[in-house]
Scaffold this active site. Structure first.
Site, short mmCIF file in Angstrom:
data_model
loop_
_atom_site.label_atom_id
_atom_site.label_comp_id
_atom_site.label_asym_id
_atom_site.label_seq_id
_atom_site.Cartn_x
_atom_site.Cartn_y
_atom_site.Cartn_z
N SER A 39 30.75 35.99 35.67
CA SER A 39 30.84 37.44 35.51
C SER A 39 31.87 37.95 36.49
CB SER A 39 29.49 38.08 35.77
OG SER A 39 29.57 39.48 35.56
N GLU A 40 32.79 38.80 36.01
CA GLU A 40 33.97 39.14 36.82
C GLU A 40 33.64 39.91 38.09
OE1 GLU A 40 33.53 39.61 33.51
OE2 GLU A 40 34.73 41.31 32.79
N ASN A 41 32.42 40.44 38.20
CA ASN A 41 32.06 41.13 39.44
C ASN A 41 31.53 40.19 40.52
OD1 ASN A 41 29.83 40.94 37.62
ND2 ASN A 41 28.65 42.26 38.97
N SER A 57 36.96 36.34 42.39
CA SER A 57 36.50 36.24 41.01
C SER A 57 37.68 36.25 40.04
CB SER A 57 35.55 37.39 40.70
OG SER A 57 35.02 37.23 39.41
#
Lengths: 217, 230, 217, 230
Positions: free
Chosen positions: C51-53, C93
């Site tokens: 997840s990009e966060n 990320s």
């Protein structure tokens, strides 16, 4: 040179430079002479030492009793950590340096010029393998760059000069110089002496310096 | 089930070709993947470009072993001093050298791992090491354009590894290891300990498994003590 | 359109795409339809979700019983972690994404062109506030980019086209498309159908597609 | 003795000038420094440029509070959707918007913190968001030149902080917080917990103290639950 000059010893130079470091500064001490500053920070003054291999909050050199073989500084000596220390990788460490987060770096030098140029990584006469380490990053990135060096070479040549003759480490970056003879600011108009050792005359200091000096009133 | 652990050095080195560029972690004696370097010497791939902070020290440990066998064409590093093997080869013109400032070296490797092909940096501007490089003035300061430095292979020493390849490092051993792990097509890890998946807490992972390809368990103990207070 | 076409439901599309994800892949699932793939990975096959966060190793959505309010995914849903998960910051990320470490990203799309272009972030007719999120980074950085979408819009217009008319998210990056009617590879010579739903003829599929199709033998 | 902890919001906000650029951490409801944002609204500096992933959500929490007071001239973000306050101001032409891909946003901020004034990235190449930007082909692929995005101020929410300013974040709260902390002239932290110096192990520090200027203790509890499985 007269016998009355009280030339500073290396520990004295380190103490003199250390005295000027304000509490709370993040400081990187170059390999060699500047490393001695670590032991000279006045008691009770918190100064946070950075090592480019990924340490913030370095303590004194390790002893036989407390050595951790997994903890070395940039000079490959075994060091301790103080409370509040942090560990990180090389890219993060140089982000601190290049990003202007290090308040002060103290380096040794072959030459410092009156325009703030520093040459400390290689000498053109020298056929050794060229090796730069972190010197260029530190010189370009630290908010303040101080040089700690003997005022002249072993053969009596000035190390403070009009223009560097050795290959540059970085241009226009040195703020202040601590030598065994004087403390000198590098200003927009060149070298300004702010302190001299006892027994040294202005003329004598000028004779050992390769660029013009002014003297703070 | 994902299991990046390999049992033999043959598997660990499989596919490393002549002409590869090899990122080698470590700084000083800490975090040097010496067992992997020696396995690479055994493996015998030639014409290697080595990217590391130093050119090694002791002639019989780590990079000098590889260099003595004539397997290294070029070394890219910041401080190639203290290695008699390198010195001799270099003076004899039998190895190429690219000296890179330590922070630029770290950032070029990080850039390779992060998909950044090139970036501007103030380091080395106006010096010998910027000769022939593109420069640009930005907001009144001169910067040098530097390019990403990827590896075909990265050799990494870690403290803990799990079967996915999550890693931790010990002490100052994170150094170049954690940066190089990001930047190679094949990242090979020599781990002191293999731990169960989940034994490394999510907050404590220093190199996430996505960067790791192969792990070999080699509990080789502490590095030698370097220098202590006298 | 005849009544005999077995158009895939959304869960069926998710299962169809999930079936093609090999064990060990690191996968980022775009917000919306692609998120459903997470629940459809065949039992026992380890696929690691990003997840990009700042999460690697996302598990299922949290429930009232196990929710941690401090753990959200890129779609701002509360998620769980699996064993082996790692947490990190946004720059790290996106280093994973941009650096080509994500094996697969699955995105929704407004349009996909036969040259692999994707448009999925804004429609030129639309006066909403432009918002891109991580779509351009994911599209440019993932090793494989799959699109999961209905084959046509709600009004029956083809979403697979010769050239995108909406503003691009990235060019030449889509490898494969999972629609409710077919699985299609994007090859150097355009759309190649590798699978169709039962009851659908090649002509019917072509009629719902805005670019020429070839069919794998 | 170094002590970056301040007792009052007045001290925390001291010196923030009109026209400042302000980095605001958080992603979704996690890691939003809402108490600092509201203190900044009270402080009243005008003509601000806000750099954040979103433009806020609830009209009465966080960034919308600042925007409603007319203090924000421009917002730089990746996903300005879900904020009715922003929408109205934007449609009325009363706030400027720069949309930046999320990864480019993170990397531009990281670059500012790392002393990199500009870098090339593949993201947005060939799209509307690259219009007017310098591009370059490197090894056959087109890249866009992006510049560092520093802040005069960063507002950060952390879990633990010590008196030097070492920080940890909880869960997915590291997000933009840890990146923005690097990139401002003055990094101000709202911390859930103040811990003794040394309580955060050296390996566990997520933001080293060097990046932090001021810490204020505000134990404001958990973020609201966003969305769970039905």
């Amino acid at each position: 040179m007269t016998d009355t000059i009280q030339r500073l010893s290396k520990p004295d130079m380190a103490r003199r430079a250390a005295a000027d470091i304000p509490e709370g500064w993040y400081v990187n001490l170059g390999i060699g002479l500047p490393t001695m500053i670590a032991d000279s920070i006045p008691d009770g003054r918190e100064v946070i030492l950075h090592s480019e291999n990924g340490i913030l909050g370095m303590g004194p050199l390790a002893t036989a009793e407390n050595v951790d073989p997994w903890m070395v500084n940039a000079g490959k000596q075994n060091v301790t950590l103080v409370k509040g220390a942090a560990l990180f990788h090389h890219a993060d460490s140089f982000a601190m340096i290049r990003g202007g987060h290090i308040d002060l770096c103290v380096l040794g030098a072959f030459e410092v010029a009156e325009n703030g140029d520093i040459a400390n990584w290689t000498t053109s006469q020298n056929d050794r393998v060229p090796a730069v380490g972190g010197a260029m990053d530190l010189a370009a990135g630290a908010r303040n760059l101080w040089v700690m060096t003997t005022h002249t070479t072993k053969t009596g040549e000035p190390k403070l000069v009009e223009r560097c003759t050795y290959p540059l480490t970085s241009s226009g970056v040195v703020n202040r110089i601590y030598t065994d003879l004087a403390v000198i600011e590098v200003t927009a108009s060149g070298f300004e002496v702010i302190e001299m050792v006892d027994g040294l005359s202005r003329d004598e200091l000028q004779s050992k310096t390769g660029a013009g000096l002014t003297f703070r009133a | 089930m994902i299991n990046k652990q390999v049992a033999s050095m043959q598997e660990a080195m499989a596919g490393i070709a002549d002409g590869s560029s090899v990122l080698v972690g470590g700084f000083g004696a800490v975090g040097q993947p010496n067992i992997l370097i020696e396995a690479l010497a055994e493996h015998g791939a030639r014409d290697l470009t080595i990217i590391a902070n130093n050119a090694g020290f002791d002639p019989d440990i780590g990079l000098p072993v590889l260099m003595k066998r004539g397997l290294v064409r070029k070394i890219v590093c910041s401080f190639p001093r203290g290695s008699s093997v390198f010195d001799e080869l270099y003076q004899a013109g039998r190895i190429e050298l690219e000296v890179v400032p330590q922070g630029t070296l770290a950032e070029r490797i990080r850039a390779a791992g992060a998909g950044i092909p090139a970036f501007f940096t103030p380091t080395s501007a106006g010096t010998q090491l910027a000769r022939g490089k593109e420069t640009r003035e930005i907001d009144g300061r001169t910067y040098v354009l530097e390019h990403a430095l990827p590896g075909d292979v990265a050799l990494v020493e870690a403290w803990n590894a799990d079967r996915w390849g999550n890693l931790t490092y010990r002490g100052s051993g994170r150094n170049f290891n954690a940066v190089m792990a990001m930047a190679a097509k094949c990242t090979i890890v020599q781990a002191q300990h293999i731990v169960e998946l989940g034994a490394i807490e999510p907050d404590d992972v220093m190199t996430p498994s996505i960067f790791v390809d192969r792990v070999i368990h080699r509990p080789c103990g502490d590095p030698p003590i370097a220098a202590i207070a006298s």
